[in-house]
Design an enzyme around this catalytic site. Sequence first.
Site, PDB file in Angstrom:
ATOM      1  N   TYR A  54      43.505   1.892  27.401  1.00 31.38           N
ATOM      2  CA  TYR A  54      43.208   1.072  26.215  1.00 31.38           C
ATOM      3  C   TYR A  54      43.576   1.879  24.977  1.00 31.38           C
ATOM      4  O   TYR A  54      43.228   3.061  24.872  1.00 31.38           O
ATOM      5  CB  TYR A  54      41.716   0.718  26.190  1.00 31.38           C
ATOM      6  CG  TYR A  54      41.273  -0.079  24.978  1.00 31.38           C
ATOM      7  CD1 TYR A  54      41.693  -1.397  24.796  1.00 31.38           C
ATOM      8  CD2 TYR A  54      40.415   0.477  24.030  1.00 31.38           C
ATOM      9  CE1 TYR A  54      41.274  -2.130  23.689  1.00 31.38           C
ATOM     10  CE2 TYR A  54      39.981  -0.259  22.925  1.00 31.38           C
ATOM     11  CZ  TYR A  54      40.422  -1.558  22.758  1.00 31.38           C
ATOM     12  OH  TYR A  54      40.003  -2.294  21.672  1.00 31.38           O
ATOM     13  N   ASP A 104      47.403   9.426  23.170  1.00 34.33           N
ATOM     14  CA  ASP A 104      46.281   8.768  22.512  1.00 34.33           C
ATOM     15  C   ASP A 104      45.022   9.547  22.876  1.00 34.33           C
ATOM     16  O   ASP A 104      44.439   9.354  23.939  1.00 34.33           O
ATOM     17  CB  ASP A 104      46.187   7.303  22.958  1.00 34.33           C
ATOM     18  CG  ASP A 104      44.981   6.606  22.342  1.00 34.33           C
ATOM     19  OD1 ASP A 104      44.202   7.285  21.631  1.00 34.33           O
ATOM     20  OD2 ASP A 104      44.813   5.393  22.569  1.00 34.33           O
ATOM     21  N   LYS A 109      37.285   8.515  16.549  1.00 34.48           N
ATOM     22  CA  LYS A 109      35.922   8.851  16.989  1.00 34.48           C
ATOM     23  C   LYS A 109      35.423  10.160  16.355  1.00 34.48           C
ATOM     24  O   LYS A 109      35.042  10.165  15.196  1.00 34.48           O
ATOM     25  CB  LYS A 109      35.875   8.883  18.514  1.00 34.48           C
ATOM     26  CG  LYS A 109      36.261   7.487  19.094  1.00 34.48           C
ATOM     27  CD  LYS A 109      35.993   7.350  20.550  1.00 34.48           C
ATOM     28  CE  LYS A 109      36.588   6.094  21.153  1.00 34.48           C
ATOM     29  NZ  LYS A 109      35.702   4.979  21.248  1.00 34.48           N
TER      30      LYS A 109
HETATM   31  C1  PLP Z   1      41.781   5.857  23.835  1.00 35.40           C
HETATM   32  C2  PLP Z   1      41.455   4.894  22.735  1.00 35.40           C
HETATM   33  N1  PLP Z   1      42.424   4.535  21.879  1.00 35.40           N
HETATM   34  C3  PLP Z   1      42.197   3.686  20.871  1.00 35.40           C
HETATM   35  C4  PLP Z   1      40.951   3.134  20.685  1.00 35.40           C
HETATM   36  C5  PLP Z   1      40.745   2.179  19.554  1.00 35.40           C
HETATM   37  O1  PLP Z   1      39.909   2.758  18.603  1.00 35.40           O
HETATM   38  P1  PLP Z   1      39.039   1.838  17.611  1.00 35.40           P
HETATM   39  O2  PLP Z   1      38.008   1.170  18.449  1.00 35.40           O
HETATM   40  O3  PLP Z   1      38.490   2.824  16.633  1.00 35.40           O
HETATM   41  O4  PLP Z   1      39.987   0.877  16.989  1.00 35.40           O
HETATM   42  C6  PLP Z   1      39.902   3.483  21.553  1.00 35.40           C
HETATM   43  C7  PLP Z   1      38.540   2.928  21.435  1.00 35.40           C
HETATM   44  O5  PLP Z   1      38.235   1.913  21.036  1.00 35.40           O
HETATM   45  C8  PLP Z   1      40.165   4.379  22.603  1.00 35.40           C
HETATM   46  O6  PLP Z   1      39.223   4.727  23.458  1.00 35.40           O
HETATM   47  N1  LIG Z   2      36.181   1.390  25.224  1.00 34.37           N
HETATM   48  C1  LIG Z   2      36.003   1.131  23.820  1.00 34.37           C
HETATM   49  C2  LIG Z   2      36.407   2.341  23.041  1.00 34.37           C
HETATM   50  O1  LIG Z   2      36.439   3.439  23.452  1.00 34.37           O
HETATM   51  C3  LIG Z   2      34.591   0.783  23.575  1.00 34.37           C
HETATM   52  C4  LIG Z   2      34.280   0.508  22.138  1.00 34.37           C
HETATM   53  C5  LIG Z   2      34.484  -0.929  21.779  1.00 34.37           C
HETATM   54  O2  LIG Z   2      35.470  -1.534  22.174  1.00 34.37           O
HETATM   55  O3  LIG Z   2      33.630  -1.437  21.056  1.00 34.37           O
END
Ligand code: PLP
Ligand SMILES: N[C@H](C=O)CCC(=O)O
Length: 433
Positions: A145, A240, A268
């Site tokens: 993701y 990522d 994060k």
């Molecule tokens: C590996 C990774 N990339 C991108 C994202 C997207 O980050 P955000 O939720 O801050 O948009 C997340 C988590 O949501 C993630 O775990």
């Molecule tokens: N897996 C997602 C990010 O790391 C969980 C956070 C979200 O989508 O709200």
Amino acid sequence: MLQLGKSQKAFDDAKRYLPGGVNSPVRSYRSVGSTPPFISSASGSRIYDIDNNEYIDFVLSWGPMILGHANPEVIASLQEAIPRGTSFGAPTLLETELAKKIQAFMPNMEMLRMVSSGTEATMSALRVARGYTGRDSIVKFIGNYHGHSDSLLVKAGSGLATFGVPDSPGVPKGVAENTITIPYNDIEAVKSLFAEKGDEIAAIIVEPVAGNMGCVPPVPGFLETLREVTKEHDAVLIFDEVMCGFRASSGGAQKLYKIKPDLTCLGKIVGGGMPMAVFGGSAKIMSQVAPSGPIYQAGTLSGNPIAVTAGLATLSILQRDPTIFKSVEDTTERLCEGYRKLAAEHGVPVQVQRVGSMFTIFFTDKPVLNFDDACACNNDHFQTFFHYNLERGIYYAPSSYESNFMSFAHKAADIDTTLEIAGEAFREIAKNM
Ligand SMILES: Cc1ncc(COP(=O)(O)O)c(C=O)c1O
Ligand SMILES: N[C@H](C=O)CCC(=O)O
């Protein structure tokens, strides 16, 4: 019995105004069929809900809170910064200071840009890779993701897996067609794809430690192969590390596995619990970003002084005392070893997978290497484990397709309590096997 009366009322009310009552799908607890506790405050290893329930927190805002909630030094730096103003839309000294700090942890980030979410970081990194190579196709791995931008919302694990949404409506076919997906950890699939189409591919984007199908480490040779094929075909390798940066090791997965990506995305932890993320890497590529180059990328709140302050305070603490990483990792391993022992005692098949301070208990007897393996785990066992723990004040991610996290604020007593309840939960599962 956990009392969630006020949370239930709040959830009913929220559902009238917010889709599903939440601002991000996984928070709705739909996948575990219950009401999410509405949180009122958090401190150290604990969060508290509006019914006055207290939990030991292993979600940690989905990873950012590596120092624990409301770290006094981070809070003090925010209290000092806020009266000076919350947003200027103009350069500040703090941004360069934070960029230097990030580079000290990750020297591959020769130049970087600050944005407001991980989604923005990966979306922008892809645009840079496409603009730099003049190619359209990108490769992503099934079950990884990278946020919810159109190109990346294809076979994307995490919330989509949780809710059984394979591809989201609203992603144009033409955009999705440029995203080639192959299984994670499949070295042969990578080699044969590049042998066939390598010169059409702009970039590989990968979670170098997967966290959004649960915690899945790369098999030996996987990341090395990604580096080799991208180099050979002049494609851009994007790590990522939004989740695994500062968790796989102090310098992320790239330091742990000794691979130099062309671009890296962070989120994060880098924002210390505020909305901030970063993408960056080789100066040759990043100098193509506007205004020094032609690839457009911008943001009203990018480099926001409050978010940068929280990130800077967090990274300063981690830099001042690098033993924090080892300590958090040791605590995580103690917990994971405890789970393994207790599950074995009760005859419950589990794979407890950990990298640094990320971990997942998979209810299966085989190591989980990819998304198919993650999907084959026993969801009934996960549900029993999750609910048994939540009832007793242990707050895990409400989906089997997520990682859990440890903080520096989790102490031996937290781990003892957590393991005691985990043992009871495994016994409960064993009763129904
Ligand atoms: C590996 C990774 N990339 C991108 C994202 C997207 O980050 P955000 O939720 O801050 O948009 C997340 C988590 O949501 C993630 O775990
Ligand atoms: N897996 C997602 C990010 O790391 C969980 C956070 C979200 O989508 O709200």
